[in-house]
Structures are given as C-alpha cells and as structure tokens.
Design an enzyme around this catalytic site. Structure first.
Site, PDB file in Angstrom:
ATOM      1  N   SER A   3       0.874  -1.017   0.036  1.00  0.00           N
ATOM      2  CA  SER A   3       0.024   0.131  -0.061  1.00  0.00           C
ATOM      3  C   SER A   3       1.109   1.054  -0.080  1.00  0.00           C
ATOM      4  O   SER A   3       2.157   1.084   0.392  1.00  0.00           O
ATOM      5  CB  SER A   3      -0.814  -0.145   1.395  1.00  0.00           C
ATOM      6  OG  SER A   3      -1.760   1.387   1.298  1.00  0.00           O
ATOM      7  N   TYR A  58      -1.912  -0.304  10.413  1.00  0.00           N
ATOM      8  CA  TYR A  58      -2.216  -0.948   8.960  1.00  0.00           C
ATOM      9  C   TYR A  58      -0.626  -0.636   8.205  1.00  0.00           C
ATOM     10  O   TYR A  58      -0.244  -1.167   7.358  1.00  0.00           O
ATOM     11  CB  TYR A  58      -3.275  -0.028   8.298  1.00  0.00           C
ATOM     12  CG  TYR A  58      -3.645  -0.333   6.719  1.00  0.00           C
ATOM     13  CD1 TYR A  58      -4.048  -1.462   6.371  1.00  0.00           C
ATOM     14  CD2 TYR A  58      -3.296   0.577   5.642  1.00  0.00           C
ATOM     15  CE1 TYR A  58      -4.328  -1.891   5.095  1.00  0.00           C
ATOM     16  CE2 TYR A  58      -3.301   0.177   4.555  1.00  0.00           C
ATOM     17  CZ  TYR A  58      -3.995  -0.874   4.029  1.00  0.00           C
ATOM     18  OH  TYR A  58      -4.073  -1.187   2.636  1.00  0.00           O
TER      19      TYR A  58
END
Length: 549
Positions: free
Chosen positions: A422, A435
């Site tokens: 990501s 995350y």
C-alpha cells in the site's frame, strides 16, 4: 548391464524401471558417462523403463580409433541400435544432454525418425546444422548474440590444438574436475561421479569436436523433424547460450521451450528431479494427449476487490487461475478453482499449497493480495487489534512467500511473487498506525526476498495502490469507537472512495504488467506515485505533509 552392438562397436547399456512401461533413453554428453543421469533416472524409473548407455569412447563402451569413428552418422547409428535393441516394438522417448543432445539431434532429424522416436528433450546441445545456419544469419541485432556465443565457445578452438588438451586432461584436469564442478556449478562431490575413466574418456572424447564441428559448420544441411521436441535451457549455462536455440521452430515445428535456473552440469547433478519432471510432462503430452501446461496463477483474497479483478485479468490472458478467500462463497462465485483459506494460519496455507500442487501444479505466479483495513493511532490501537492486522496483512504475506516461494525454488523454472502492499507503507499517517506498519513491513519483506530468490529466477514485485474503491472500506475497523460510530465511518469512507472512482481493475492491470516486466515496486494511483516520489526526495517534507492525517 548388457552389451548392444552397433557395427563393430560394443556399447554398454544400463536398464532400470518396469519392463512393460514406455522406454526413456538417456544420452550423456562430454566428458561424462551414463552415471551423470543418476538423479534423473531415479525419478523417471518410478514410471518408465529407463535406458542409459555409455557412448562410444566413454565408460564401459568400446573406444574405436580415428576421427572417422566419431562422426555424427556413427553416433546416430549407435542411438538407433540401442533403441532397437531395448524397444523393438515401440518408439522411445529420448532425453539428451550436451554432446548427447548433439548426436540425438542427428537421429531426430533423420528421415522417418518419428516412427522410432516418440519425443525428444534436448538440454544444452543444439543440432550443429541448425547452429551453423544461426551463425550465418546476418542482422545487427544478432551480431551481439553471435559474438557472445563465440566467447562462450572458446574451449572448442582449444580442443582442436593437437596433443595439449589430451595431456592436460590426463595430467591435471581429470584430478581437478570434482573441485571445478563444486566451484563453478555448486555441485558437491558424489559417489560415482565423475567416473574413474574420466581422464581417458575426456581425452578420447576430443574426437567428437575434431570430427564434427568444422565439417558441419562449413557444410550445414537442412535437417527437419516431425518428432515433438522440448528444449530445456539452463539459464546459467556457461557454454551454450539461450540464443543458440533461436529459430529452432524452423526445423522442429512441434517445439516447446523451458527454462531451468541451473548451470550446464548442475542441471543434471543438482536439479535432476526437475529435468525428470519436464521430460515426463512432454511424454505425458505425447502419449496421453495432455495439453502443455498453461501459466498457473494463485491469488489470495481473490473473492472480491483487487484480488477478484486480478484473477479475472490473468484468466483473460489465458492463464489457469486458482483463488482463495476467507469468504468461501465469494471465492466460489468467481467461477475459478476456489478454496477457503485463512492466510494468517500457517497450517491452513500449507494445506492450501499442497492442494494446489496436487491438483494444478506449482504456481508460476503468486499474488499475495489478502488483507484487512484498520484505522487508529499508535497508542489507541489495542494489542488485539495490532495482532489481527499483522496476522493477516504481514503474516499472511510471509506465509505465502515462504511456502510458495520454496516450491518455486525447488521446481527450478523461476516464477513471480506479487505482494500487494500500500502507499501507506511509505506514508506515515498517524491514523493508520497498524495498517501502515504492516504494509511497510511487506515492502521490506519484498526487498529482502527479491535479493534472495533472484538467482533462482523468481521475481518479486510490491504493488502500492492508493485510494481504490474496494470493499475493504466496508470491513475496516476503527480503534476506540463504538460499533455504531464505526458503521458511520465505514459508510463515509466507502462514499469517499466511490467518489474517487479508481477501480480495482486498474490495479489488476498494473499487477499483470508487473509480472510481464518484472518491475520491483509499482505505485498505482497518482497519490501513491506522488507520495513515493516525495518519500525519496524529502522524507522530512513527507512527514510534515502527513502529520495531520
């Protein structure tokens, strides 16, 4: 062992495996004997009748005198003599290496050879006639390849020097050969190889070069074949470059190409099981009508979002695609072979890998896509929330990389591992502590894995999408909020991502392209690209820019 006569030459022939099975004939090269096939034969003999022989001048076979006795027509006759003796009523499958491959090409391109040879697997040995035509092709693009092959073939010129090569083999080289294989090919010494006859075999085998190379390259013949041919190219071969097999389809219309990440001799002495598997796949295709294997792609988290789009994108290229997902119903709705798997569970991932290999084979491409979203600052995120995010987003990727990476490395044909990370992996947003940490770890894991497996032909790509409209926004959890407040946040995030209108199909397209190009790091959305650039140009400016996120 038994003796087969070919003219006035006695050939030592060795047989193993079930007598009523199809016959596979193994032909060794220079300066080896039939023993170089030990690992390959051990695997093949479980299903086939395996026949090996010492070629004339080597091992326990006769060593005729004079160059004329080592010309290719005689070597071709030897192969047919052995084939006729061991399998008079059915054609044989031939697998050959180095000079064994050169003489097997002579047999395979003989008129009517398809009636006596069912298939041919060639390793590190071209047809000399085909090679001569390849060298004669004039084009600027080929000039560099020709020069490179000539540099790799320096030993051929050296072998034409009178007496000196014989003296070197008998005096020095034969004694140092095990050490040479260990240093140059990473092949440890082993019982039975090299053969005790190496010095004399190598000295006599020089006649192969002197009797054939100059003649064939000065007067090449147009040799074609109807036999199905498989060319295995050891990528790290120091003597036969891949370019030497270019254009072979002109001579062998039914031709398949395979790559093996091994050296000239380590292809047999280290990766013999892989050679046996490749030969078996061609034999099964010829004997049973099994279609040659398509590219096999495994996608985790393939039931929705980026995983689903990626599975469809690879399927559209003609690949065979297998998906897994924690949501079994969603996985099966793809219409692809599907499995329910919790990627955070190592045992479950190993069983998944075993099932994939048993039913489909070792994957060529693995896409580690499964992941979950979580929002929360570092101190607000609980231990259980940290564990949940890291278990799926990091350990799920690590399990996939380790388990399927080992399978790819053992297979020896390379592969590609794609890890969906990501942009959060390099954007230190305080609201995405767990995350972002998990995705940053995926980026580093991809880098260290890439360095490790590159020599085995396995590429590793890390994909960094930005804001992409997927269902991850509907399942994201939030630290310190009630369930009602979390639902409101999910709805708002879903609406914002939908308004962004950047679909998972665009990410899937980049994943397919990364596999085709081997690109290591792929930021996808404009914000992901801008963030990566800023992280490299001015990390301090990036930290300041995301301080309030």
């Amino acid at each position: 062992m038994r003796i087969v006569n070919s003219g006035d030459v006695r050939l030592a022939v060795f047989e193993e495996g079930p007598e009523d099975a199809p016959t596979v004939l193994l032909v060794h090269g220079y300066p080896d004997t039939h023993a170089v096939w030990d690992d390959v034969a051990a695997v093949l003999s479980q299903r086939f009748r395996v026949v090996r022989y010492d070629v004339r001048g080597a091992g326990q076979s006769d060593a005729p005198r004079g160059l004329e006795a080592y010309r290719l027509p005689h070597l071709k006759d030897d192969l047919f003599a052995v084939a006729d003796a061991v399998s008079p009523d059915a054609p044989v499958h031939v697998v050959a290496h180095d000079w064994g491959s050169i003489q097997a090409w002579e047999a395979v391109t003989e008129p009517g050879a398809h009636q006596r040879i069912a298939s041919y697997t060639s390793i590190s040995g071209p047809c000399l006639d085909h090679a001569a035509y390849w060298f004669r092709t004039r084009s600027p693009r080929r000039f560099g390849k020709v020069l490179r092959q000539q540099l790799h073939s320096w030993y051929i010129l050296a072998f034409h020097v009178p007496l000196l090569p014989e003296l070197l083999w008998r005096g020095v080289l034969a004694k140092r050969w095990p050490e040479f294989l260990r240093l140059a090919e990473h092949v440890p010494p082993r019982p039975g190889h090299p053969a005790p006859t190496l010095a004399s075999d190598a000295a006599r085998g020089l006649s192969l070069y002197r009797a054939n190379v100059r003649e064939r390259f000065s007067r090449p013949r147009k040799r074609t074949t109807q036999v199905p041919v498989q060319v295995i190219t050891p990528v790290y071969d120091r003597y036969v470059t891949p370019a030497l097999a270019e254009g072979a389809e002109r001579w062998a219309p039914r031709l398949w190409r395979r790559r093996l990440y091994a050296g000239h001799w380590s292809a047999l002495l280290r990766d013999g099981a892989q050679v046996a598997r490749m030969a078996t796949e061609l034999i099964d295709h010829v004997d049973g009508g099994v279609e040659p294997r398509r590219q096999l792609v495994v996608v985790t988290g393939g039931g929705s979002g980026i995983g689903l789009a990626t599975a469809k994108a690879f399927a559209a290229t003609g690949a065979e695609v297998v998906v897994c997902d924690l949501d079994e119903e969603a996985a099966r709705a793809t219409g692809l072979p599907a499995y329910r798997v919790d990627v955070s569970d190592e045992a479950a991932m190993r069983k998944f890998a075993d099932d994939v290999v048993a039913r489909h084979g070792v994957p060529d491409v693995l896409v580690n896509n499964a992941g979950i979203g979580h929002a929360g600052t570092f101190l607000a995120t609980t231990t259980q929330e940290w564990e949940r995010v890291l278990d799926v987003n990091l350990w799920g990727v690590l399990h996939g990389c380790r388990i399927f990476g080992e399978l790819m490395a053992e297979r020896g044909e390379g592969g590609h591992i794609v890890n969906v990370a990501s942009a959060a992996g390099y954007l230190p947003a305080k609201s995405l502590a767990a995350y972002a940490t998990s995705k940053a770890a995926v980026l580093m894991a991809s880098d260290v894995l890439r360095a490790e497996v590159a020599s085995r032909g396995i590429a590793v790509s890390a994909i960094c999408p930005g804001f992409v409209a997927t269902n991850i926004t509907r399942t994201t959890t939030f630290s310190g909020l009630s369930e009602e407040e979390q639902e409101l946040r999910r709805a708002a995030a879903t609406k914002a991502y939908r308004r962004r209108n950047f679909g998972p199909e665009k990410v899937a397209k980049e994943i397919v392209r990364a596999v085709a190009t081997g690109k290591a790091l792929v930021p996808v959305t404009p914000e992901a690209k801008a963030g990566l650039m800023l992280s490299r140009l001015s990390p301090a400016a990036l930290r300041a820019a995301v301080r309030h996120l």
